[in-house]
Design an enzyme around this catalytic site. Structure first.
Site, short mmCIF file in Angstrom:
data_model
loop_
_atom_site.label_atom_id
_atom_site.label_comp_id
_atom_site.label_asym_id
_atom_site.label_seq_id
_atom_site.Cartn_x
_atom_site.Cartn_y
_atom_site.Cartn_z
N GLU A 157 -1.95 1.43 4.42
CA GLU A 157 -2.79 2.29 3.58
C GLU A 157 -2.58 3.77 3.90
O GLU A 157 -2.51 4.61 3.00
CB GLU A 157 -4.28 1.97 3.80
CG GLU A 157 -4.75 0.66 3.19
CD GLU A 157 -4.73 -0.50 4.16
OE1 GLU A 157 -3.94 -0.45 5.13
OE2 GLU A 157 -5.50 -1.46 3.97
N HIS A 178 -6.49 -10.32 -3.28
CA HIS A 178 -5.48 -9.27 -3.10
C HIS A 178 -4.36 -9.39 -4.14
O HIS A 178 -3.18 -9.29 -3.81
CB HIS A 178 -4.90 -9.33 -1.68
CG HIS A 178 -5.83 -8.75 -0.64
ND1 HIS A 178 -6.12 -7.40 -0.56
CD2 HIS A 178 -6.54 -9.34 0.36
CE1 HIS A 178 -6.97 -7.19 0.46
NE2 HIS A 178 -7.24 -8.35 1.02
N TRP A 238 -6.81 -13.66 12.42
CA TRP A 238 -6.89 -12.19 12.36
C TRP A 238 -8.31 -11.66 12.49
O TRP A 238 -8.52 -10.55 12.96
CB TRP A 238 -6.24 -11.66 11.08
CG TRP A 238 -7.05 -11.81 9.82
CD1 TRP A 238 -7.09 -12.90 9.02
CD2 TRP A 238 -7.93 -10.84 9.22
NE1 TRP A 238 -7.93 -12.69 7.96
CE2 TRP A 238 -8.47 -11.43 8.04
CE3 TRP A 238 -8.31 -9.53 9.56
CZ2 TRP A 238 -9.36 -10.77 7.21
CZ3 TRP A 238 -9.21 -8.88 8.72
CH2 TRP A 238 -9.73 -9.48 7.57
N TRP A 287 -0.41 -2.42 8.63
CA TRP A 287 -0.97 -2.21 7.29
C TRP A 287 -0.76 -0.76 6.92
O TRP A 287 -1.04 0.14 7.71
CB TRP A 287 -2.46 -2.57 7.30
CG TRP A 287 -2.71 -4.00 7.62
CD1 TRP A 287 -3.15 -4.52 8.80
CD2 TRP A 287 -2.49 -5.12 6.75
NE1 TRP A 287 -3.23 -5.89 8.71
CE2 TRP A 287 -2.84 -6.29 7.46
CE3 TRP A 287 -2.05 -5.25 5.43
CZ2 TRP A 287 -2.76 -7.57 6.90
CZ3 TRP A 287 -1.97 -6.53 4.88
CH2 TRP A 287 -2.32 -7.66 5.61
N ARG A 295 0.85 -1.20 0.00
CA ARG A 295 0.00 0.00 0.00
C ARG A 295 0.87 1.24 0.00
O ARG A 295 0.62 2.21 -0.70
CB ARG A 295 -0.93 -0.01 1.20
CG ARG A 295 -2.19 -0.86 1.00
CD ARG A 295 -1.90 -2.32 0.64
NE ARG A 295 -3.10 -3.11 0.52
CZ ARG A 295 -3.70 -3.75 1.54
NH1 ARG A 295 -3.19 -3.70 2.75
NH2 ARG A 295 -4.80 -4.44 1.32
N ASP A 303 0.15 -7.10 -3.12
CA ASP A 303 -1.26 -6.84 -2.84
C ASP A 303 -1.87 -6.16 -4.07
O ASP A 303 -1.18 -5.99 -5.08
CB ASP A 303 -1.43 -5.99 -1.57
CG ASP A 303 -2.71 -6.37 -0.82
OD1 ASP A 303 -3.79 -6.30 -1.43
OD2 ASP A 303 -2.63 -6.74 0.37
N TYR A 332 -3.70 -4.71 15.43
CA TYR A 332 -3.55 -3.89 14.22
C TYR A 332 -2.98 -2.53 14.58
O TYR A 332 -3.68 -1.63 15.01
CB TYR A 332 -4.90 -3.79 13.49
CG TYR A 332 -5.09 -5.01 12.60
CD1 TYR A 332 -4.66 -6.25 13.05
CD2 TYR A 332 -5.62 -4.92 11.33
CE1 TYR A 332 -4.76 -7.38 12.25
CE2 TYR A 332 -5.73 -6.04 10.52
CZ TYR A 332 -5.30 -7.27 10.99
OH TYR A 332 -5.39 -8.38 10.19
N ASP A 350 -6.53 -14.49 2.35
CA ASP A 350 -7.62 -13.72 2.94
C ASP A 350 -8.46 -13.03 1.88
O ASP A 350 -8.02 -12.80 0.76
CB ASP A 350 -7.07 -12.67 3.91
CG ASP A 350 -6.10 -11.70 3.21
OD1 ASP A 350 -5.21 -12.19 2.51
OD2 ASP A 350 -6.26 -10.48 3.36
N GLU A 351 -9.66 -12.69 2.29
CA GLU A 351 -10.55 -11.76 1.57
C GLU A 351 -10.56 -11.99 0.05
O GLU A 351 -10.19 -11.10 -0.71
CB GLU A 351 -10.13 -10.31 1.88
CG GLU A 351 -10.24 -9.99 3.35
CD GLU A 351 -9.82 -8.56 3.68
OE1 GLU A 351 -10.46 -7.97 4.57
OE2 GLU A 351 -8.87 -8.03 3.09
C1 TNX Z 1 -7.56 -6.33 6.54
S1 TNX Z 1 -5.81 -8.51 7.77
C2 TNX Z 1 -6.67 -6.87 5.63
C3 TNX Z 1 -5.73 -5.97 4.94
C4 TNX Z 1 -5.98 -4.51 5.26
C5 TNX Z 1 -6.30 -4.34 6.72
C6 TNX Z 1 -6.52 -2.92 7.11
C7 TNX Z 1 -6.01 -9.01 6.38
C8 TNX Z 1 -5.66 -10.40 6.24
N1 TNX Z 1 -6.52 -8.21 5.42
O1 TNX Z 1 -5.77 -6.21 3.55
O2 TNX Z 1 -4.86 -3.78 4.92
O3 TNX Z 1 -7.44 -5.09 7.04
O4 TNX Z 1 -6.58 -2.76 8.49
#
Ligand code: TNX
Length: 529
Positions: A468, A261, A391, A466, A160, A189, A416, A324-325
């Site tokens: 950002e 990501h 997390w 993180w 980021r 990412d 965090y 993740d995500e």
């Molecule tokens: C969640 S923790 C994310 C990150 C973001 C962060 C911001 C995680 C595995 N994924 O991609 O940067 O929150 O707080």
């Protein structure tokens, strides 16, 4: 001018006077396991003090000598030698725990016996804190110490925002001073691919640059800065950083994000996506629907080729694959993904992610490595050999530990460090959100809610940075310090925490940070939370 110096001298003298050690007080963060300061007297370390190296403990001794230079303001490091009687003597003994040490201080000097080189190094870190915060005077006595957790990590997101090799080394220096032993390096990412991969030069040529960056919490177009932004590490630079960390007994765990990501990789190599359309390196924060296609064999060949180079660069046994995500919208519409699900007998897209993760884990295992991933790797059914980073909360960690997986606890609400440190947020700049004051971390029990069996699988604790909203290293440091002090207590000294001494210890630690020019946030010291 002269008057100013005299006043300053008085102020400095009185600061030291109030912080002189009383017989039983030793301000060390994280707290050593056992301290005996019954003996009267102190040994004074100066830049002339020799470091006597037994058992070839040259590296920890030389690191220490280097680290003392800013304190002494000297041009040359302290002398390390094989011979001598008085001074700081370092050696090992196999009866001391691997990362533990025993330190004895008497009129002869300081004797540090580590279980291994690592223990010697940590003993010297303790000694460094005492010297720097107490004008070189080390009280006679005995300390024995060892860590609570084997895995003591901090993470750094360089996607980021990008941090130079020098910045990352500074970050490593700070971790080492707190006796951490893992750096989780988040290298890829959506917003930038930061590691050179020889097989796919496009990843950095195209994927390391984004058109612009969000300024605020950004919902309006005017909140982008219009400035192209990028940066990456060459493989040579990566090797340099890995070696620098290893000299400080820190293993770097690289993270290559998959299958989510990954928009920066998709920009560089559109054939990695389901629809193969051209996408930008992402200029938003959050979660993008553009993810790697899990149906095409070419994706797997790509991931293996990338990981092959990553394994050559990083000796770490654990390799982080993200996980993740990952939204499944594209997969639901993708003929390749649907065909793969059919061929593998998978019922849904979660299981398809599980298939991808398991296949990558197998590849790592075949190459003598082990996989670590964010807790979503549990969703598609995880193998027993994977390590899980909890997390999204503590429950994923508890669940994984109960079923026998190794777990690193890093729940968002506690770990965090990109979250605000105070309720009022005054003076904290614009950050992502959240609220984690020092006290909350210090009071945290990472074993909360776990059975005795599950506890055995908690290999450690990690804090995450993180980036950002962290544009430069100064901001990273302000978010890191003093909260890393609290973290190191949880990681190294989980059973030794003491509400009555932590403030005094952190006041001392603050002077230590100042001595090294590390930026430390004031809120905790001002009583703000
Ligand atoms: C969640 S923790 C994310 C990150 C973001 C962060 C911001 C995680 C595995 N994924 O991609 O940067 O929150 O707080």
């Amino acid at each position: 001018m002269k008057r100013l110096f005299v006043t300053m001298a008085i102020v400095i003298a009185s600061v030291f006077a109030t912080t002189t050690l009383s017989a039983r007080e030793l301000n060390v963060v994280p707290q050593p396991a056992y301290i005996d300061l019954e003996a009267e007297g102190e040994y004074v370390v100066t830049e002339k003090t020799r470091i006597i190296v037994v058992d070839e403990m040259w590296n920890p001794a030389q690191q220490f000598a280097q680290d003392m230079m800013p304190f002494f303001g000297s041009e040359k490091p302290m002398r390390t030698t094989k011979h001598g009687n008085k001074g700081i003597k370092v050696r090992t003994d196999r009866f001391v725990p691997e990362e533990g040490y025993e330190m004895t201080v008497s009129e002869e000097g300081v004797l540090i016996i580590g279980g291994t080189e690592k223990g010697v190094y940590y003993g010297l870190q303790t000694l460094r804190q005492i010297i720097v915060t107490n004008e070189g005077r080390v009280p006679y006595g005995y300390i024995s110490d060892e860590p609570s957790f084997a895995y003591r990590g901090a993470h750094l997101d360089v996607s980021r925002h990008f941090f130079s090799v020098e910045d990352v080394k500074r970050y490593i220096d700070i971790l080492a001073a707190h006796k951490l032993n893992r750096l989780h390096w988040h290298l890829t990412d959506d917003q930038g691919w930061r590691i050179e991969i020889k097989a796919y030069p496009e990843l950095t040529e195209l994927g390391s640059m984004r058109k612009e960056t969000l300024i605020g919490h950004g919902l309006e177009p005017k909140w982008w800065d219009g400035e192209p932004y990028g940066g990456y590490y060459t493989q040579e630079e990566i090797r340099d950083v890995v070696a620098y960390a290893a000299d400080r007994y820190i293993t770097i765990i690289p993270e290559i994000e998959m299958p989510g990501h990954s928009q920066a990789a998709l920009h560089a190599l559109p054939w990695l996506g389901c629809q193969e359309q051209i996408v930008d390196v992402w200029t938003m924060w959050g979660v993008t629907p553009e993810v790697l296609c899990a149906g095409k064999e070419t994706t797997y060949a790509f991931l293996e080729a990338v990981l092959k180079e990553v394994m050559e660069l990083f000796p770490s046994e654990l390799i982080h694959i993200g996980g993740d995500e990952c939204p499944k919208d594209r997969w639901k519409e993708c003929p390749h993904c649907q065909a793969m699900m059919q061929a593998q007998g998978l019922e849904n897209e979660e299981q398809l992610q599980g298939y991808l993760v398991a296949r990558i884990e197998k590849y790592l295992l075949e190459n003598g490595r082990r996989m670590i991933g964010w807790d979503e790797i549990l969703d598609g059914g995880v193998t027993d050999t994977a390590t899980v980073m909890s997390w999204r909360g503590i429950n994923a960690g508890i669940y994984a530990a109960e079923r026998g997986n190794d777990v690193v606890m890093t729940p968002m609400t506690l770990c965090y460090l990109n979250f605000y440190q105070t309720e009022s947020r005054e003076g904290e700049g614009l950050q992502i959100g959240g609220h984690i004051p020092f006290e909350k971390i210090y009071a945290w029990d990472p074993y909360e809610g776990m059975s005795e069996d599950a506890k055995k699988h908690i290999i450690g604790v990690q804090c995450n940075m993180w980036s950002e909203y962290l544009k430069n290293m100064k901001w990273v440091e302000l978010m890191l310090l003093p909260r890393l002090g609290a973290f190191s207590e949880v990681q190294w000294a989980v059973d030794r925490r003491d509400e009555t001494t932590i403030r005094r210890k952190m006041e001392s630690m603050r002077r230590f940070y100042e001595a090294y020019g590390w930026h430390c946030a004031p809120y905790y010291f001002d009583g703000r939370k």
